[in-house]
Design an enzyme around this catalytic site. Structure first.
Site, PDB file in Angstrom:
ATOM      1  N   HIS A   1       0.855  -1.191   0.000  1.00  0.00           N
ATOM      2  CA  HIS A   1       0.000   0.000   0.000  1.00  0.00           C
ATOM      3  C   HIS A   1       0.889   1.239   0.000  1.00  0.00           C
ATOM      4  O   HIS A   1       2.046   1.196   0.430  1.00  0.00           O
ATOM      5  CB  HIS A   1      -0.889   0.016   1.235  1.00  0.00           C
ATOM      6  CG  HIS A   1      -1.976  -1.000   1.201  1.00  0.00           C
ATOM      7  ND1 HIS A   1      -3.057  -0.948   2.052  1.00  0.00           N
ATOM      8  CD2 HIS A   1      -2.162  -2.108   0.436  1.00  0.00           C
ATOM      9  CE1 HIS A   1      -3.855  -1.970   1.809  1.00  0.00           C
ATOM     10  NE2 HIS A   1      -3.332  -2.696   0.837  1.00  0.00           N
TER      11      HIS A   1
ATOM     12  N   GLU B   1       0.990   3.841   1.873  1.00  0.00           N
ATOM     13  CA  GLU B   1       1.517   4.215   3.189  1.00  0.00           C
ATOM     14  C   GLU B   1       2.679   3.320   3.607  1.00  0.00           C
ATOM     15  O   GLU B   1       3.672   3.791   4.165  1.00  0.00           O
ATOM     16  CB  GLU B   1       0.429   4.111   4.268  1.00  0.00           C
ATOM     17  CG  GLU B   1      -0.801   4.933   3.995  1.00  0.00           C
ATOM     18  CD  GLU B   1      -1.912   4.123   3.320  1.00  0.00           C
ATOM     19  OE1 GLU B   1      -1.656   3.492   2.262  1.00  0.00           O
ATOM     20  OE2 GLU B   1      -3.037   4.132   3.829  1.00  0.00           O
TER      21      GLU B   1
ATOM     22  N   CYS C   1      -6.114   1.806   5.952  1.00  0.00           N
ATOM     23  CA  CYS C   1      -6.719   0.559   6.405  1.00  0.00           C
ATOM     24  C   CYS C   1      -6.076   0.144   7.733  1.00  0.00           C
ATOM     25  O   CYS C   1      -5.137   0.784   8.209  1.00  0.00           O
ATOM     26  CB  CYS C   1      -6.510  -0.531   5.357  1.00  0.00           C
ATOM     27  SG  CYS C   1      -4.786  -1.080   5.201  1.00  0.00           S
TER      28      CYS C   1
ATOM     29  N   CYS D   1      -2.174  -0.515   7.556  1.00  0.00           N
ATOM     30  CA  CYS D   1      -1.369   0.703   7.486  1.00  0.00           C
ATOM     31  C   CYS D   1      -1.449   1.491   8.785  1.00  0.00           C
ATOM     32  O   CYS D   1      -0.443   2.038   9.247  1.00  0.00           O
ATOM     33  CB  CYS D   1      -1.819   1.545   6.302  1.00  0.00           C
ATOM     34  SG  CYS D   1      -1.531   0.721   4.706  1.00  0.00           S
TER      35      CYS D   1
END
Length: 163
Positions: free
Chosen positions: A64, A66, A94, A97
């Site tokens: 992801h 992040e 999410c 993260c």
């Protein structure tokens, strides 16, 4: 805002300034047919790391925006603790993260679009502000929300039309 200190100009950048940088990365993810999410990490008013979604390209469910930005920041700072940093991301993080941000000791989270389905900074759940954590992250949501949401909605609309 510009501060003058002994004839030296120091620029103080706004959350919107940094979110525009994150949006540029989201568009880069979209160009690679990834969900358009971009993230940057700022420390002492300097961009130190960036990332954009790459789980499809990398066959890595943890890729992801992040996570990539935090990994890159750790390398830049030569530390897994990202003390006194701000993470800017175009979509509410999410739970994966958010958990990584807590462990990394990110000081501040700024996100664009809220995520009612999987957002872990207050929308679906509030992992970031959970009382059990000893590290608290300052959260600002909804920065350039409409622009961030439009990028995401356009991406998914295009996916539905191409099926």
């Amino acid at each position: 805002m510009t501060l003058i200190l002994r004839n030296i100009y120091i620029m103080e950048f706004t959350d919107e300034y940094w979110m525009k940088k994150a949006l540029e990365l989201a568009r880069k993810a979209q160009a690679e047919d990834e969900v358009p999410v971009g993230a940057i990490i700022v420390k002492d008013n300097q961009l130190i790391a960036e990332g954009y979604n790459q789980p499809i390209k990398s066959n890595d469910p943890s890729a992801h925006a992040e996570m990539i930005a935090m990994s890159n920041a750790g390398q830049v700072l030569n530390n897994y603790r990202l003390i006194d940093t701000t993470l800017y991301v175009t979509l509410e993080p999410c739970s994966m993260c958010a958990g990584a941000m807590i462990h990394a000791r990110v000081k501040r989270l700024v996100f664009g679009a809220f995520d009612a389905k999987t957002g872990a900074a207050g929308s679906a759940i509030d992992l970031i502000s959970h009382d059990a954590h000893n590290h608290k992250i300052e959260v600002t949501g909804g920065v350039m929300e409409e622009k961030c949401r439009i990028v995401l909605q356009g991406f998914f609309r295009g996916k539905r039309l191409s099926v």
